[in-house]
Design an enzyme around this catalytic site. Structure first.
Site, PDB file in Angstrom:
ATOM      1  N   GLU A 120       0.949  -1.209  -0.083  1.00 56.28           N
ATOM      2  CA  GLU A 120       0.128   0.058   0.071  1.00 56.28           C
ATOM      3  C   GLU A 120       1.028   1.177  -0.155  1.00 56.28           C
ATOM      4  O   GLU A 120       1.852   1.553   0.848  1.00 56.28           O
ATOM      5  CB  GLU A 120      -0.874   0.193   1.142  1.00 56.28           C
ATOM      6  CG  GLU A 120      -1.791  -1.275   0.974  1.00 56.28           C
ATOM      7  CD  GLU A 120      -2.818  -0.924  -0.208  1.00 56.28           C
ATOM      8  OE1 GLU A 120      -2.992   0.015  -0.672  1.00 56.28           O
ATOM      9  OE2 GLU A 120      -3.226  -2.235  -0.633  1.00 56.28           O
ATOM     10  N   CYS A 126      -1.413   8.712   4.695  1.00 58.52           N
ATOM     11  CA  CYS A 126      -1.571   8.331   3.343  1.00 58.52           C
ATOM     12  C   CYS A 126      -3.025   8.594   2.684  1.00 58.52           C
ATOM     13  O   CYS A 126      -3.083   9.130   1.233  1.00 58.52           O
ATOM     14  CB  CYS A 126      -1.509   6.872   3.216  1.00 58.52           C
ATOM     15  SG  CYS A 126      -2.441   5.957   4.200  1.00 58.52           S
TER      16      CYS A 126
HETATM   17  P1  NAD Z   1       8.874   5.406   3.079  1.00 53.55           P
HETATM   18  O1  NAD Z   1       8.866   4.634   1.446  1.00 53.55           O
HETATM   19  O2  NAD Z   1      10.334   6.324   3.023  1.00 53.55           O
HETATM   20  O3  NAD Z   1       9.549   4.026   3.863  1.00 53.55           O
HETATM   21  C1  NAD Z   1       8.616   3.045   4.006  1.00 53.55           C
HETATM   22  C2  NAD Z   1       9.638   1.833   4.460  1.00 53.55           C
HETATM   23  O4  NAD Z   1      10.332   1.617   3.453  1.00 53.55           O
HETATM   24  C3  NAD Z   1      10.711   2.243   5.608  1.00 53.55           C
HETATM   25  O5  NAD Z   1      10.602   1.111   6.547  1.00 53.55           O
HETATM   26  C4  NAD Z   1      11.853   2.515   4.991  1.00 53.55           C
HETATM   27  O6  NAD Z   1      12.968   2.175   5.625  1.00 53.55           O
HETATM   28  C5  NAD Z   1      11.725   1.506   3.608  1.00 53.55           C
HETATM   29  N1  NAD Z   1      12.732   1.901   2.696  1.00 53.55           N
HETATM   30  C6  NAD Z   1      13.100   3.213   2.424  1.00 53.55           C
HETATM   31  N2  NAD Z   1      13.867   3.032   1.099  1.00 53.55           N
HETATM   32  C7  NAD Z   1      14.168   1.915   1.113  1.00 53.55           C
HETATM   33  C8  NAD Z   1      14.652   0.922   0.103  1.00 53.55           C
HETATM   34  N3  NAD Z   1      15.398   1.940  -0.812  1.00 53.55           N
HETATM   35  N4  NAD Z   1      14.717  -0.089  -0.019  1.00 53.55           N
HETATM   36  C9  NAD Z   1      13.802  -0.979   0.725  1.00 53.55           C
HETATM   37  N5  NAD Z   1      13.297  -0.331   1.778  1.00 53.55           N
HETATM   38  C10 NAD Z   1      13.177   1.053   1.964  1.00 53.55           C
HETATM   39  O7  NAD Z   1       7.686   5.882   3.399  1.00 53.55           O
HETATM   40  P2  NAD Z   1       7.327   6.657   4.435  1.00 53.55           P
HETATM   41  O8  NAD Z   1       7.990   8.130   4.444  1.00 53.55           O
HETATM   42  O9  NAD Z   1       7.636   5.746   5.852  1.00 53.55           O
HETATM   43  O10 NAD Z   1       6.030   6.754   4.646  1.00 53.55           O
HETATM   44  C11 NAD Z   1       5.033   7.745   3.805  1.00 53.55           C
HETATM   45  C12 NAD Z   1       4.596   6.937   2.592  1.00 53.55           C
HETATM   46  O11 NAD Z   1       3.927   6.032   2.872  1.00 53.55           O
HETATM   47  C13 NAD Z   1       3.732   7.877   1.878  1.00 53.55           C
HETATM   48  O12 NAD Z   1       4.197   7.851   0.387  1.00 53.55           O
HETATM   49  C14 NAD Z   1       2.269   7.346   2.036  1.00 53.55           C
HETATM   50  O13 NAD Z   1       1.377   7.570   1.102  1.00 53.55           O
HETATM   51  C15 NAD Z   1       2.606   5.988   2.335  1.00 53.55           C
HETATM   52  N6  NAD Z   1       1.615   5.296   3.051  1.00 53.55           N
HETATM   53  C16 NAD Z   1       0.529   4.354   2.389  1.00 53.55           C
HETATM   54  C17 NAD Z   1      -0.403   3.904   3.185  1.00 53.55           C
HETATM   55  C18 NAD Z   1      -1.502   3.256   2.430  1.00 53.55           C
HETATM   56  O14 NAD Z   1      -2.273   2.236   2.957  1.00 53.55           O
HETATM   57  N7  NAD Z   1      -1.613   3.354   1.128  1.00 53.55           N
HETATM   58  C19 NAD Z   1      -0.483   4.031   4.401  1.00 53.55           C
HETATM   59  C20 NAD Z   1       0.608   4.775   4.991  1.00 53.55           C
HETATM   60  C21 NAD Z   1       1.771   5.252   4.248  1.00 53.55           C
END
Ligand code: NAD
Length: 542
Positions: free
Chosen positions: A292, A326
């Site tokens: 998501e 989100c």
């Molecule tokens: P993010 O993508 O920066 O991080 C999410 C996770 O991915 C973290 O655990 C992070 O450490 C990991 N990550 C980061 N870079 C990575 C890489 N290169 N390889 C593997 N893993 C990696 O997101 P965030 O800032 O924590 O959260 C915000 C984002 O999440 C927004 O885009 C938001 O819309 C989305 N979100 C979506 C939902 C949904 O249900 N659709 C819910 C909550 C948040």
């Protein structure tokens, strides 16, 4: 010993008010105080063993640079590989446990969180992720409890689903947990998402490697400890905060990689998917990919919309938790006649929102999560201020001197394709486009085509025709669609959550659809009276 065992009925956890003089408010304030004083030293946890790598990172409250809550130890490839081996091993026994024993661990965790653990998880979320008491309560208390209680209930419904059997044959389906391990990668913005991403596959028998976000390690750690106290055996979930690239590479390189349970940004999910695609020949099974991701969530108002309801939804839907949901509304389309009626009040109401430390319960908004978020969001505000196509009509101020504070901001976008109408900003910025009253139909097309995302959206209309048209034309523009309500605040069991297009695989967190992704059914046909002759009746002589 036999018996048809049923899960207890699932009901949503009541949201406590934290109003002055309530016991929950007093307890939360005291836990906040104690947690602010303590110096946490958060380890990696593999097989129940606490590992301190010495590669430490400070945990600072986003709203107070001077408030250091402790440190966490980061892991890398080595810890990830160790955790995977341990998880795969622990899963063997866990998967063989009777379903009711596994469910009991999570039902107990829900009860503990409803009582003795509530203020701990809420305080960690308030301090570590800068949420006010209400936003923490609906996340780190109620939603986690709901995920666990409804998870048990929905899993039971899945297990109940069995094939028909004809005479002489007994058919059945056994719902097996995925072989290998599930890799859970959680974002910063909801403590409950971490609990669900790791907890739901584990509940149905999978082993999980959980990599929390670096800015939600405090609440993630307490979530793990809650499950431990509830009786989760060591290694079923291994908690490995650390380098996301190294840990992800170790997971997606591994032959036992059975699934990805991800929530976060679209770019990261797509990069993980690409890696999995490249490695597809290495895996024992085809991995389940559940993600998501981002959103550019909308509110579209029909000329018949109720002005007060629309104004309230824009403020609450855009600015609660600083727009870092989100599902947060971040673009609105308002007809000119209605805008004349609500524009000034909306700006005044936005400017009146109290902002500050979450420990001061009068504040509606708190700080954004970190330096990266602060710089990215304020960049959009600065560019809007400088653009001839946009006007900042409320907020627009920000300061990082004490914490990462950004005033809730309304941007009036003269063109519907201005960047604030299109990009996921993930902060307290709502962009509004005012359309001519007679352009309702064209506006629906603009709503549908402006962004690659399709997570949440809302229509405000008092005329049913307006509702109908929006439902029809925006069918694929949102996985969660709201009528005369803000597009945030989905509740487990009531509004299963998830989006399509670039917003994710839409497997609906907190529902049977999601749980099914962690199960691999085995169909068993038992012939009660097996045939003993090769010849079929039609082969007989005339
Ligand atoms: P993010 O993508 O920066 O991080 C999410 C996770 O991915 C973290 O655990 C992070 O450490 C990991 N990550 C980061 N870079 C990575 C890489 N290169 N390889 C593997 N893993 C990696 O997101 P965030 O800032 O924590 O959260 C915000 C984002 O999440 C927004 O885009 C938001 O819309 C989305 N979100 C979506 C939902 C949904 O249900 N659709 C819910 C909550 C948040």
């Amino acid at each position: 010993m036999s018996g048809t065992i049923r899960m207890p009925p699932a009901v949503n956890e009541p949201v406590l008010s934290y109003a002055p003089c309530t016991p929950e408010r007093a307890e939360l304030k005291s836990t906040l105080h104690a947690m602010s004083e303590q110096d946490a030293d958060i380890p990696i946890i593999i097989g129940g063993e606490e590992i301190r790598t010495g590669n430490t990172h400070p945990i600072r409250a986003p709203h107070d640079h001077g408030l250091e809550l402790g440190v966490w130890h980061a892991g890398g490839a080595e810890e990830a590989r160790r955790a995977i081996a341990n998880t795969v091993e622990a899963r063997r026994e866990w998967a063989s446990w009777p379903w009711e024993d596994r469910a009991a661990v999570f039902l107990k965790a829900a009860e503990l969180l409803s009582t003795t653990w509530r203020s701990t998880l809420n305080a960690a979320t308030m301090l570590g992720q800068s949420k006010n008491a209400f936003q923490a309560e609906i996340d780190s208390a109620c939603e986690i409890i709901d995920f666990f209680r409804f998870g048990a209930h929905f899993a039971e419904q899945i297990f109940d689903h069995q094939p028909v059997s004809e005479k002489g044959v007994w058919n059945r389906i056994e719902y097996r947990p995925l072989e290998g391990f599930v890799y859970a990668v959680s974002p910063f913005n909801f403590t409950a998402i971490g609990a669900n991403l790791a907890g739901t596959p584990a509940m149905v028998g999978c082993g999980v490697l959980w990599k929390p976000s670096k800015t939600a390690v405090l609440s993630g750690y307490y979530t793990y400890k809650l499950l431990e106290e509830a009786g989760l055996p060591p290694g079923v979930i291994n908690f490995v905060p650390g380098d996301p690239v190294e840990i992800s590479a170790a997971a997606t390189d591994h032959a036992d990689f059975a699934g990805l349970h991800f929530t976060g940004s679209t770019a990261v999910f797509q990069s993980l998917w690409t890696t999995v695609g490249r490695n597809i020949g290495r895996y024992r099974s085809y991995p389940r990919l559940v993600g998501e991701t981002g959103g550019k969530d909308f509110i579209v108002a029909h000329p018949s919309a109720d002005p007060a309801a629309l104004r309230t939804a824009i403020v609450r839907g855009s600015f609660e938790y600083q727009g870092q949901k989100c599902s947060a509304a971040s673009r609105a389309y308002v007809p000119a006649s209605l805008w004349r009626e609500i524009g000034d009040d909306l700006a005044a109401e936005t400017d009146a929102l109290a902002m500050g430390d979450p420990a001061d319960f009068r504040n509606f908004v708190n700080a954004v999560i970190d330096r990266w978020g602060f710089d990215s969001i304020t960049g959009y505000i600065d560019r809007a201020k400088a653009s001839p196509d946009a006007e900042v009509i409320a907020g627009g101020e920000y300061s990082d001197s004490d914490g990462f504070f950004i005033r809730p901001t309304l941007v009036l976008a003269r063109t519907p394709d201005h960047e604030t109408m299109c990009d996921e900003i993930f902060g307290p910025v709502m962009s509004i486009h005012v359309y001519p009253d007679n352009a309702w139909s064209e506006t629906l097309d603009i709503v549908d085509s402006t962004s690659p995302y399709a997570l949440t959206g809302a229509v405000f209309s008092q005329e049913r025709r307006g509702v109908r048209e929006a439902l029809e034309r925006l069918r694929n523009a949102a996985g969660n669609f709201y009528i005369n309500d803000k597009p945030t605040g989905a509740v487990v069991g009531q509004q299963p959550f998830g989006g399509g297009r670039a917003s994710g695989t839409n497997d609906k967190a907190g529902s049977a659809y999601n749980i099914m992704r962690w199960l691999s059914p085995r169909t068993i046909k038992e012939n009660l009276v097996p045939p003993t002759s090769v010849e079929y009746p039609f082969m007989g002589e005339e």
